[in-house]
Scaffold this motif. Sequence first.
Motif, mmCIF file in Angstrom:
data_model
loop_
_atom_site.group_PDB
_atom_site.id
_atom_site.type_symbol
_atom_site.label_atom_id
_atom_site.label_comp_id
_atom_site.label_asym_id
_atom_site.label_seq_id
_atom_site.Cartn_x
_atom_site.Cartn_y
_atom_site.Cartn_z
ATOM 1 N N TYR A 1 37.045 -33.760 -26.866
ATOM 2 C CA TYR A 1 35.786 -33.384 -26.224
ATOM 3 C C TYR A 1 34.647 -33.888 -27.096
ATOM 4 O O TYR A 1 34.566 -33.541 -28.270
ATOM 5 N N GLU B 1 44.003 -26.479 -25.720
ATOM 6 C CA GLU B 1 44.776 -26.195 -24.514
ATOM 7 C C GLU B 1 44.947 -27.465 -23.694
ATOM 8 O O GLU B 1 44.129 -28.373 -23.758
ATOM 9 N N ARG C 1 43.491 -30.598 -17.453
ATOM 10 C CA ARG C 1 42.252 -31.342 -17.243
ATOM 11 C C ARG C 1 41.059 -30.617 -17.877
ATOM 12 O O ARG C 1 40.976 -29.398 -17.841
ATOM 13 N N PRO C 2 40.106 -31.365 -18.466
ATOM 14 C CA PRO C 2 38.930 -30.736 -19.063
ATOM 15 C C PRO C 2 38.113 -29.940 -18.038
ATOM 16 O O PRO C 2 38.040 -30.310 -16.857
ATOM 17 N N ARG C 3 37.515 -28.864 -18.489
ATOM 18 C CA ARG C 3 36.712 -28.003 -17.631
ATOM 19 C C ARG C 3 35.370 -28.649 -17.325
ATOM 20 O O ARG C 3 34.890 -29.505 -18.061
ATOM 21 N N GLN C 4 34.728 -28.215 -16.232
ATOM 22 C CA GLN C 4 33.417 -28.738 -15.838
ATOM 23 C C GLN C 4 32.317 -28.302 -16.799
ATOM 24 O O GLN C 4 31.341 -29.014 -16.983
ATOM 25 N N THR C 5 32.458 -27.114 -17.359
ATOM 26 C CA THR C 5 31.447 -26.603 -18.280
ATOM 27 C C THR C 5 32.110 -26.034 -19.525
ATOM 28 O O THR C 5 33.252 -25.603 -19.490
ATOM 29 N N LEU C 6 31.366 -26.045 -20.616
ATOM 30 C CA LEU C 6 31.793 -25.410 -21.860
ATOM 31 C C LEU C 6 30.615 -24.588 -22.367
ATOM 32 O O LEU C 6 29.476 -25.025 -22.296
ATOM 33 N N TYR D 1 30.616 -34.468 -22.786
ATOM 34 C CA TYR D 1 29.763 -33.379 -22.308
ATOM 35 C C TYR D 1 28.348 -33.558 -22.848
ATOM 36 O O TYR D 1 28.160 -34.027 -23.971
ATOM 37 N N LEU E 1 27.763 -24.948 -11.369
ATOM 38 C CA LEU E 1 29.114 -24.995 -10.792
ATOM 39 C C LEU E 1 29.090 -24.761 -9.285
ATOM 40 O O LEU E 1 29.850 -25.379 -8.549
ATOM 41 N N CYS F 1 30.888 -27.374 -6.976
ATOM 42 C CA CYS F 1 32.111 -26.985 -6.277
ATOM 43 C C CYS F 1 31.808 -25.941 -5.208
ATOM 44 O O CYS F 1 32.300 -24.813 -5.273
#
Length: 89
Positions: free
Chosen positions: A7, A24, A27-32, A60, A79, A83
């Motif tokens: 990341y 973990e 696939r990487p998450r949309q937000t951190l 990011y 988000l 989505c």
Amino acid sequence: MQMQWVYQLRDRPDAEDVELVAEEGGRPRQTLARQREGSAGLVDGYILQRIDAQLHTAVYSWVLSSARGPVSDYLLEFLTEDCPQQSPW
């Protein structure tokens, strides 16, 4: 074998870009969002800009630094726009 993702956290004012290896899989998450150490609740929020699947890198961009509530609200709004068909529950 599970692949690790790198990341890249970019564009935070007054700070250098950071690279982290994801602990973990998937696939990487949309937000951190992460709480800054010793910051009395300040949170940095990052939005996924692009993914390089071959290099397993997710880039990011920094969006805001504030108290936990405003950052969470901003990320949830982002988000929802990204989505809209997915249920939050």
